[in-house]
Design an enzyme around this catalytic site. Structure first.
Site, mmCIF file in Angstrom:
data_model
loop_
_atom_site.group_PDB
_atom_site.id
_atom_site.type_symbol
_atom_site.label_atom_id
_atom_site.label_comp_id
_atom_site.label_asym_id
_atom_site.label_seq_id
_atom_site.Cartn_x
_atom_site.Cartn_y
_atom_site.Cartn_z
ATOM 1 N N THR A 222 40.728 35.093 42.003
ATOM 2 C CA THR A 222 40.107 35.667 43.871
ATOM 3 C C THR A 222 39.007 36.353 43.545
ATOM 4 O OG1 THR A 222 42.998 36.091 43.438
ATOM 5 C CG2 THR A 222 41.884 36.600 45.278
ATOM 6 N N GLY A 223 38.923 37.450 43.596
ATOM 7 C CA GLY A 223 37.966 37.979 43.513
ATOM 8 C C GLY A 223 36.214 36.918 43.540
ATOM 9 N N GLY B 69 41.832 42.754 41.894
ATOM 10 C CA GLY B 69 42.894 41.341 42.088
ATOM 11 C C GLY B 69 42.599 40.751 41.149
ATOM 12 N N SER B 70 42.511 39.811 41.149
ATOM 13 C CA SER B 70 42.325 38.736 39.935
ATOM 14 C C SER B 70 41.090 38.895 39.593
ATOM 15 C CB SER B 70 43.038 37.706 39.839
ATOM 16 O OG SER B 70 42.855 36.475 40.947
ATOM 17 N N CYS C 22 45.138 46.409 35.338
ATOM 18 C CA CYS C 22 44.447 46.156 34.777
ATOM 19 C C CYS C 22 43.970 46.850 34.233
ATOM 20 C CB CYS C 22 43.727 46.373 35.863
ATOM 21 S SG CYS C 22 43.063 47.876 36.614
ATOM 22 N N GLU D 131 37.294 45.053 42.346
ATOM 23 C CA GLU D 131 37.853 45.610 40.524
ATOM 24 C C GLU D 131 38.720 44.675 40.548
ATOM 25 O OE1 GLU D 131 37.931 48.809 39.304
ATOM 26 O OE2 GLU D 131 36.268 49.487 40.411
HETATM 27 P P1 NAD Z 1 45.718 38.299 42.949
HETATM 28 O O1 NAD Z 1 44.363 38.102 43.163
HETATM 29 O O2 NAD Z 1 46.622 37.314 43.231
HETATM 30 O O3 NAD Z 1 46.413 39.289 44.637
HETATM 31 C C1 NAD Z 1 45.661 40.197 44.513
HETATM 32 C C2 NAD Z 1 45.017 40.028 46.352
HETATM 33 O O4 NAD Z 1 43.997 38.899 47.377
HETATM 34 C C3 NAD Z 1 46.650 39.493 47.152
HETATM 35 O O5 NAD Z 1 46.566 40.666 48.082
HETATM 36 C C4 NAD Z 1 46.483 39.203 48.108
HETATM 37 O O6 NAD Z 1 47.498 39.319 48.447
HETATM 38 C C5 NAD Z 1 45.372 38.699 47.952
HETATM 39 N N1 NAD Z 1 44.354 36.950 48.147
HETATM 40 C C6 NAD Z 1 44.604 36.044 47.602
HETATM 41 N N2 NAD Z 1 43.895 34.403 47.839
HETATM 42 C C7 NAD Z 1 43.032 35.345 48.470
HETATM 43 C C8 NAD Z 1 41.609 34.911 49.175
HETATM 44 N N3 NAD Z 1 41.303 33.257 48.914
HETATM 45 N N4 NAD Z 1 41.084 36.178 49.304
HETATM 46 C C9 NAD Z 1 41.659 37.023 50.102
HETATM 47 N N5 NAD Z 1 42.478 37.794 49.250
HETATM 48 C C10 NAD Z 1 42.844 36.899 48.897
HETATM 49 O O7 NAD Z 1 45.713 39.173 42.248
HETATM 50 P P2 NAD Z 1 47.691 40.887 41.595
HETATM 51 O O8 NAD Z 1 48.019 39.111 40.513
HETATM 52 O O9 NAD Z 1 47.800 40.600 42.766
HETATM 53 O O10 NAD Z 1 47.399 40.925 40.187
HETATM 54 C C11 NAD Z 1 46.360 40.713 39.176
HETATM 55 C C12 NAD Z 1 45.128 40.784 38.710
HETATM 56 O O11 NAD Z 1 44.894 42.023 39.395
HETATM 57 C C13 NAD Z 1 45.391 40.952 37.175
HETATM 58 O O12 NAD Z 1 44.087 39.958 37.267
HETATM 59 C C14 NAD Z 1 44.635 42.867 36.686
HETATM 60 O O13 NAD Z 1 43.257 42.800 35.598
HETATM 61 C C15 NAD Z 1 43.921 42.969 38.826
HETATM 62 N N6 NAD Z 1 43.804 44.713 38.916
HETATM 63 C C16 NAD Z 1 42.605 44.503 39.020
HETATM 64 C C17 NAD Z 1 42.882 46.290 38.421
HETATM 65 C C18 NAD Z 1 41.149 46.869 38.163
HETATM 66 O O14 NAD Z 1 41.017 48.288 38.942
HETATM 67 N N7 NAD Z 1 40.207 46.158 37.945
HETATM 68 C C19 NAD Z 1 43.691 46.995 39.723
HETATM 69 C C20 NAD Z 1 44.717 46.130 39.569
HETATM 70 C C21 NAD Z 1 44.734 44.706 38.809
#
Ligand code: NAD
Length: 468
Positions: free
Chosen positions: A225-226, A221-222, A277, A243
């Site tokens: 959030t990471g 994810g982002s 990503c 990731e």
């Molecule tokens: P996001 O971080 O908003 O959400 C990702 C997940 O995290 C969702 O399932 C969400 O419900 C969950 N989440 C939200 N709050 C949380 C918390 N406090 N604790 C734990 N989990 C929580 O990301 P998104 O908008 O769904 O995806 C887009 C982002 O993901 C972009 O930044 C993209 O670059 C990245 N991404 C990275 C990769 C990689 O392999 N590096 C692959 C795909 C996407």
């Protein structure tokens, strides 16, 4: 409309509350996502812990066979899953869309099924024997994003179960249905409890990352959030694979052929509408061919059909959600206001849904939000440069480092420059191309750890040395 249910211990588990999942092409409701309670999360974790006890003791051959059985059942339902994915994610069935994502899911599943981690003998002589064993960790929690939801879920689940772990998966609330359906199917061929799926809001996700019964989190994810995941996992010292987002640079050298590279550059940037990503997110072009590259890209962009994902003619669909749509629109507006030159697109398409055209913005630089921030959508900034050392420095100047690329007719020189990019994956004359045998992961603030191949599989294990 039949609500979807959680899958725990191989069974459908109903919830009291649900949330609507909407089609980004039309705004229509696709289905109802179950909202799990904290008690249902506990149940899923306890179930996975119980399943782990027997699953971790199965033989390597059994687990390999089970992973192939998972691939077989997904393959038998791939068109059904592709359609559901299109309805909730927006990506077209065609092009590099849902059917392509299902193909990737199967390719990764089968490749990973065939990987093994045999015991390594580090020493065997008169002084003794040292063996290195790779053992499963326990319960793996998986949290996935909305851009490639089914394929990323498979990247999390398959190496985890191949190594002998049990999984509790939580997909993005934007795109949960295709993942729930896939896990229902997977449970037809796996012992109950080995793979469970729960869905809910972000508060549920936060409970997962703090849960004492989860031993490792795999998170995609982002970066924002990471950071929360890492902080929350600290209390129980969970192992982590993160990731995260990126802002990948692509650099076109003076000796490149604009006509030849235009299509590769385009799909490097606009695969999945830029919601990828490791898509190309900042394009640097040498002054001597800047205008030619801009013209070729704009010409190619005009050939790409954008429309409802269910329409077989569509090659790109809408942006997946309102927040992302607003972000792309705002970044483009900001660039325009500061003097960015819009080559194509530049304003939302007037129709229902989150449709935004392919937007190429020239004459921009660092200091523009479109360059400095991850746009994660169909807008590409094109930056002019003159000096190669300076452009490499600028490409490396951001705190993220997922992918990067060099475009040139001199492969040797391009490889050497690619190795100077501060990123986990560097390409020559392509961008965003991934494969199951090439470890994939970000450096700097783009992540921790890698996925894919033996290196990725090892991340789902702990090492034990046995000295005798
Ligand atoms: P996001 O971080 O908003 O959400 C990702 C997940 O995290 C969702 O399932 C969400 O419900 C969950 N989440 C939200 N709050 C949380 C918390 N406090 N604790 C734990 N989990 C929580 O990301 P998104 O908008 O769904 O995806 C887009 C982002 O993901 C972009 O930044 C993209 O670059 C990245 N991404 C990275 C990769 C990689 O392999 N590096 C692959 C795909 C996407």
């Amino acid at each position: 409309m039949n609500p979807y249910a959680l899958v725990i211990d191989g069974k459908r588990v109903e919830t009291v509350a649900h949330a609507e999942v909407r089609n980004p092409s039309t705004g229509e409701t696709v289905g109802l996502m179950p909202l799990a309670t904290p008690a249902q999360l506990d149940l899923a974790v306890q179930t996975a812990a119980r399943a782990f006890r027997s699953w971790s003791r199965t033989s390597d051959a059994e687990r390999k066979k089970a992973c192939h059985a998972v691939a077989d059942i997904i393959a038998a339902h791939q068109e059904e899953l592709a359609l559901l994915l299109t309805l909730e994610q927006g990506k077209p069935l065609n092009g590099l869309g849902s059917r392509f994502e299902m193909g990737g899911t199967l390719a990764w599943t089968r490749y990973t099924a065939d990987l093994t981690l045999p015991v390594e003998i580090l020493q065997d002589n008169n002084e003794g024997r040292v063996e290195l064993h790779r053992k499963p960790i326990g319960v793996v929690g998986s949290i996935t994003p909305w851009n490639w939801p089914v394929m990323i879920a498979s990247w999390h689940i398959i190496p985890a179960i191949r190594a002998g772990n049990a999984v509790v998966l939580k997909p993005s609330p934007q795109t949960p249905l295709s993942t729930i359906r896939m896990i229902e199917l997977v449970n037809e061929v796996l012992p109950p409890g080995v793979v469970n799926v729960i869905t809910g809001d972000n508060a549920l996700a936060a409970l997962m990352t703090a849960h004492p019964g989860i031993d490792k989190m795999t998170f995609t994810g982002s970066a924002e959030t990471g950071r929360k995941v890492m902080a929350s996992a600290a209390a129980t010292l969970k192992r982590l694979t993160l990731e995260l987002g990126g802002n990948d640079a692509g650099i076109v050298l003076a000796d490149a052929d604009p006509k030849q590279i235009a299509q590769g550059l385009f799909w490097g940037a606009f695969i999945n509408n830029g919601q990828t990503c490791s898509a190309l997110k900042r394009l640097y072009v040498h002054d001597s061919l800047y205008d030619a590259v801009c013209d070729e890209l704009a010409a190619y962009a005009r050939t790409v059909t954008i429309g409802d994902g269910q329409d077989e003619a569509s090659i790109l669909g809408p942006i997946q959600n309102e927040m992302q749509f607003n972000k792309v629109r705002d970044l483009v507006e900001d660039a325009r206001a500061r003097g960015g030159r819009i080559l194509t697109g530049g304003a939302p398409i007037e129709r229902p849904g989150y449709f935004y055209p392919i937007t190429l913005v020239a004459d921009v630089d660092h200091g523009f939000r479109l360059v400095d921030e991850e746009q994660f959508g169909p807008a590409l900034p094109i930056i002019r440069y003159a000096d190669i050392d300076e452009v490499i420095e600028r490409a490396n100047s951001l705190p993220v480092g997922l992918g990067g690329s060099i475009w040139s007719s001199n492969i040797e020189k391009a490889r050497e420059l690619a190795s100077r990019l501060e990123c986990g994956i560097a390409w020559v004359n392509k961008h965003g191309a991934i494969q199951p045998n090439a470890p994939h992961g970000g450096i700097k603030q783009s992540g921790i750890g890698v996925q894919f191949g033996v290196e990725g599989l090892k991340e789902l294990t702990v090492a034990q040395t046995v000295l005798s």
